[in-house]
Scaffold this motif. Structure first.
Motif, mmCIF file in Angstrom:
data_model
loop_
_atom_site.group_PDB
_atom_site.id
_atom_site.type_symbol
_atom_site.label_atom_id
_atom_site.label_comp_id
_atom_site.label_asym_id
_atom_site.label_seq_id
_atom_site.Cartn_x
_atom_site.Cartn_y
_atom_site.Cartn_z
ATOM 1 N N ALA A 1 -33.861 75.292 -10.496
ATOM 2 C CA ALA A 1 -34.422 74.644 -9.070
ATOM 3 C C ALA A 1 -33.242 74.117 -8.505
ATOM 4 O O ALA A 1 -32.425 73.430 -9.262
ATOM 5 C CB ALA A 1 -35.534 73.794 -9.400
ATOM 6 N N ALA A 2 -33.041 74.578 -7.402
ATOM 7 C CA ALA A 2 -31.844 73.944 -6.482
ATOM 8 C C ALA A 2 -31.934 73.922 -5.229
ATOM 9 O O ALA A 2 -32.404 74.992 -4.660
ATOM 10 C CB ALA A 2 -30.581 74.354 -7.116
ATOM 11 N N ASP A 3 -31.508 73.339 -4.427
ATOM 12 C CA ASP A 3 -31.310 73.437 -2.865
ATOM 13 C C ASP A 3 -29.785 73.935 -2.497
ATOM 14 O O ASP A 3 -28.812 73.229 -3.040
ATOM 15 C CB ASP A 3 -31.678 72.207 -2.113
ATOM 16 N N VAL A 4 -29.671 74.747 -1.606
ATOM 17 C CA VAL A 4 -28.371 75.040 -0.896
ATOM 18 C C VAL A 4 -27.945 74.791 0.203
ATOM 19 O O VAL A 4 -28.804 75.067 1.098
ATOM 20 C CB VAL A 4 -28.368 76.759 -1.305
ATOM 21 N N LEU A 5 -26.829 73.896 0.645
ATOM 22 C CA LEU A 5 -26.498 73.722 1.814
ATOM 23 C C LEU A 5 -25.288 74.505 2.213
ATOM 24 O O LEU A 5 -24.486 74.599 1.681
ATOM 25 C CB LEU A 5 -26.029 72.196 1.865
ATOM 26 N N VAL A 6 -25.690 74.928 3.647
ATOM 27 C CA VAL A 6 -24.590 75.896 4.196
ATOM 28 C C VAL A 6 -24.113 75.034 5.446
ATOM 29 O O VAL A 6 -25.033 74.573 6.451
ATOM 30 C CB VAL A 6 -25.231 77.345 4.537
ATOM 31 N N ASP A 7 -22.935 75.331 5.493
ATOM 32 C CA ASP A 7 -22.185 74.681 7.083
ATOM 33 C C ASP A 7 -21.294 75.783 7.583
ATOM 34 O O ASP A 7 -20.462 76.317 6.869
ATOM 35 C CB ASP A 7 -21.440 73.358 6.462
ATOM 36 N N GLY A 8 -21.844 76.252 8.766
ATOM 37 C CA GLY A 8 -21.056 77.327 9.099
ATOM 38 C C GLY A 8 -21.120 78.778 8.185
ATOM 39 O O GLY A 8 -22.347 78.975 8.066
ATOM 40 N N GLU A 9 -20.192 79.112 7.919
ATOM 41 C CA GLU A 9 -20.138 80.523 7.057
ATOM 42 C C GLU A 9 -19.934 80.047 5.778
ATOM 43 O O GLU A 9 -19.959 81.095 4.677
ATOM 44 C CB GLU A 9 -19.072 81.480 7.592
ATOM 45 N N THR A 10 -19.821 78.900 5.139
ATOM 46 C CA THR A 10 -19.461 78.600 3.720
ATOM 47 C C THR A 10 -20.742 77.768 3.193
ATOM 48 O O THR A 10 -21.287 76.731 3.769
ATOM 49 C CB THR A 10 -18.397 77.717 3.955
ATOM 50 N N ILE A 11 -20.945 78.095 1.817
ATOM 51 C CA ILE A 11 -21.696 76.991 1.047
ATOM 52 C C ILE A 11 -20.966 75.812 0.664
ATOM 53 O O ILE A 11 -19.904 75.704 0.216
ATOM 54 C CB ILE A 11 -22.185 77.773 -0.244
ATOM 55 N N VAL A 12 -21.496 74.870 1.018
ATOM 56 C CA VAL A 12 -20.899 73.495 0.869
ATOM 57 C C VAL A 12 -21.548 72.720 -0.293
ATOM 58 O O VAL A 12 -20.873 71.561 -0.879
ATOM 59 C CB VAL A 12 -20.689 72.720 2.085
ATOM 60 N N ALA A 13 -22.712 72.907 -0.816
ATOM 61 C CA ALA A 13 -23.263 72.163 -1.860
ATOM 62 C C ALA A 13 -24.481 73.018 -2.312
ATOM 63 O O ALA A 13 -25.104 73.710 -1.744
ATOM 64 C CB ALA A 13 -23.869 70.798 -1.292
ATOM 65 N N VAL A 14 -24.520 72.565 -3.702
ATOM 66 C CA VAL A 14 -25.988 73.153 -4.543
ATOM 67 C C VAL A 14 -26.411 71.834 -5.039
ATOM 68 O O VAL A 14 -25.583 71.301 -5.821
ATOM 69 C CB VAL A 14 -25.523 74.286 -5.375
ATOM 70 N N LEU A 15 -27.596 71.205 -4.599
ATOM 71 C CA LEU A 15 -28.085 70.291 -4.869
ATOM 72 C C LEU A 15 -29.471 70.248 -5.664
ATOM 73 O O LEU A 15 -30.138 71.168 -5.626
ATOM 74 C CB LEU A 15 -28.145 69.340 -3.664
ATOM 75 N N THR B 1 -35.432 87.103 3.035
ATOM 76 C CA THR B 1 -34.339 86.784 3.822
ATOM 77 C C THR B 1 -33.175 87.145 3.717
ATOM 78 O O THR B 1 -32.910 86.935 2.310
ATOM 79 C CB THR B 1 -34.498 85.012 4.142
ATOM 80 N N VAL B 2 -32.221 87.451 4.339
ATOM 81 C CA VAL B 2 -30.740 87.673 4.119
ATOM 82 C C VAL B 2 -29.912 87.092 5.065
ATOM 83 O O VAL B 2 -30.103 87.107 6.372
ATOM 84 C CB VAL B 2 -30.439 89.478 4.357
ATOM 85 N N ILE B 3 -28.963 86.266 4.210
ATOM 86 C CA ILE B 3 -27.982 85.487 5.184
ATOM 87 C C ILE B 3 -26.454 86.128 4.965
ATOM 88 O O ILE B 3 -26.150 86.179 3.579
ATOM 89 C CB ILE B 3 -27.960 84.086 4.873
ATOM 90 N N ALA B 4 -25.749 86.447 5.925
ATOM 91 C CA ALA B 4 -24.366 86.882 5.707
ATOM 92 C C ALA B 4 -23.388 86.188 6.423
ATOM 93 O O ALA B 4 -23.733 85.758 7.668
ATOM 94 C CB ALA B 4 -24.306 88.393 6.352
ATOM 95 N N ARG B 5 -22.523 85.232 5.442
ATOM 96 C CA ARG B 5 -21.631 84.378 6.272
ATOM 97 C C ARG B 5 -22.313 83.447 7.169
ATOM 98 O O ARG B 5 -21.884 82.914 8.185
ATOM 99 C CB ARG B 5 -20.493 84.918 6.718
ATOM 100 N N GLY B 6 -23.350 82.802 6.569
ATOM 101 C CA GLY B 6 -24.196 81.675 7.237
ATOM 102 C C GLY B 6 -25.164 82.093 8.266
ATOM 103 O O GLY B 6 -25.779 81.393 8.760
ATOM 104 N N LYS B 7 -25.194 83.323 8.711
ATOM 105 C CA LYS B 7 -25.883 83.844 9.643
ATOM 106 C C LYS B 7 -27.200 84.540 9.174
ATOM 107 O O LYS B 7 -27.151 85.640 8.198
ATOM 108 C CB LYS B 7 -25.279 84.841 10.793
#
Length: 478
Positions: free
Chosen positions: A19-33, A445-451
């Motif tokens: 179990a984890a939360d994924v934080l995306v900033d712009g086009e990049t993953i910045v944290a897995v919490l 859901t599909v996310i490609a480079r943050g979009k």
């Protein structure tokens, strides 16, 4: 830049799940919490632009299909999917990166073939894309051009032991190209079938009036795949080149790869969904009211579908479990029946070779998790992580980790997908090779480079979203 939080899901990697939360900033993953983490604030959901609820679902890295042929000229026609339609279909199915094949034929320049493929793809792709280089005319000019491929972000090239007069390379040409591979670090990809022998058998069958699609599989006997695979391994051993054998379909060819790997060689192989699920008896020998015995043309591809009675499909699943086969691509090369496949009515040799699968690979392989053929982690490894490592993209692609591209799929194990032309089908084809297949899961859901490009049954992307990926050398070699 926009921020997105994917919360409540189970993040799956090639090595585990949790179990984890994924934080995306712009086009990049910045944290897995960890769920509920206050490391970045007490209420992260209130501080991001978008929250995606993945409760009860898997959060996996976007799929990488490392073997596609968009707009490939073949057999007097060309693959029916353009880069626009093919990559849009890929997105629908949870694939966020493809690696297609730029083409050079005998008498053409490698640089010109690569430039043409850039022109075809640029501004048209819904997801990111890279290129391998087909070297169909190995001569001094081509060998010199190969040395510059790595600087172009192309770290692999493909040779053919099949298709004399089109792409075929003889042993001397293969040896010379592999010497360049060994010197530069380029990965040699090989279509391993004994083309001249196949042509003799095909001609003999034609003269015996055995012209239906079924005989495509008979002409391309498993012995000719095994022999060519062994020969490619020996040539790679002489030169010290790493070798990757594409679309392995025969269990005897797998045994050759396993022998080479057991003896410490840098030898790898891929298979495709069609060699796991489909067969000579059920598909190539199929009949229909519309097409009669020509119905089997829908499944004409090379290497061909193999006999289920001989156990090739069962052995291929086993090879995926034991890592004798390292990954699953599609060899996506679609043709319509009307005006394309039907060019081979009365002569199986003239049927354009190819099956369309880029939209369905992630689902079809997930069904192997459901039926116990592979683990959930192995699913991610085969469809995303290993392709990224094999072809020099890992770290940026193939993983959910800080610093990686935000290519993420939210997959619903409690969903359902019915494959068919009137159901899940976005490829530019008039039929589905997977008609009637039922999948116990769904790409939500599909996310490609943050979009977000696919969500809740809607396509939200557009052509031009995808960018060219400059690849480094293989990260899978020992």
């Amino acid at each position: 830049m926009a921020t997105t939080l994917i919360t409540g899901g189970t993040v799956v990697s090639a090595t585990g799940r949790g179990a984890a939360d994924v934080l995306v900033d712009g086009e990049t993953i910045v944290a897995v919490l960890a769920p509920g983490s206050q490391l970045l604030g007490t209420d992260l959901t209130a501080s991001v632009d978008t929250v995606i609820d993945a409760t009860g679902k898997y959060v996996v890295p976007g799929g990488i299909d490392a073997h596609t042929h968009m707009q490939l000229p073949f057999g007097g026609t060309q693959a029916s999917d353009t880069f626009e339609t093919g990559t849009r279909a890929a997105a629908w199915g949870g694939t966020t990166t493809i690696v297609d094949f730029a083409v050079q034929r005998t008498g053409e320049r490698v640089q010109d073939g690569l430039a043409h493929w850039h022109e075809l793809a640029a501004g048209n792709c819904a997801v990111d894309y890279g290129f391998h280089q087909i070297v169909g005319g190995v001569d001094d000019d081509a060998l010199a051009a190969m040395r510059g491929l790595v600087d172009e972000g192309i770290s692999s090239f493909k040779l053919f032991m099949a298709y004399p007069g089109v792409f075929y390379s003889d042993d001397a040409q293969i040896l010379k190209a592999m010497q360049v591979s060994a010197e530069t670090g380029l990965l040699t990809m090989m279509h391993a079938e004994n083309g001249p022998a196949i042509d003799v058998l095909a001609q003999q069958l034609y003269e015996q009036r055995k012209t239906d699609p079924y005989f495509h599989g008979i002409a391309r006997a498993w012995q000719l795949e095994e022999e060519a695979t062994h020969r490619a391994i020996m040539l790679a051993d002489v030169t010290g080149a790493p070798l990757y054998v594409v679309h392995v379909s025969a269990k005897q060819a797998v045994e050759q790869l396993a022998w080479a790997r057991d003896n410490g060689r840098n030898v790898f192989g891929e298979t495709c969904p069609q060699y796991l699920y489909l067969s000579l008896e059920e598909q190539l020998a199929a009949h229909s009211e519309q097409w009669g015995a020509f119905e089997g043309a829908k499944w004409v591809c090379s290497t061909p579908l193999r006999s289920r009675e001989e156990g090739h499909q069962r052995h291929m699943w086993q090879a995926l479990r034991t890592n004798d086969i390292q990954m699953v691509s599609t060899d996506h090369c679609p043709f319509c029946m009307k005006d394309q496949k039907e060019l081979g009515r009365g002569d199986f040799r003239a049927i354009p070779n190819g099956i369309g699968s880029v939209e369905h690979r992630m689902d079809l392989m997930y069904q192997g998790v459901v039926t116990g053929e592979i683990t959930l982690e192995r699913w991610v490894e085969l469809t995303s992580t290993t392709p990224a490592r094999m072809f020099g993209m890992y770290g940026r692609k193939g993983v959910i980790a800080p610093g990686a591209d935000a290519d993420v799929v939210v997959y619903n194990p409690n969903g359902h997908t019915s494959i068919g032309v009137d159901g899940t089908h976005h490829m530019n084809m008039d039929h589905s090779a997977w008609e009637g297949f039922e999948i116990d899961g769904h790409v939500d859901t599909v996310i490609a480079r943050g979009k977000v490009i696919v969500d809740a049954g809607a396509y939200l992307g557009r052509k031009g979203d995808g960018r060219f990926v400059r690849r480094g050398l293989s990260q899978y070699l020992v």
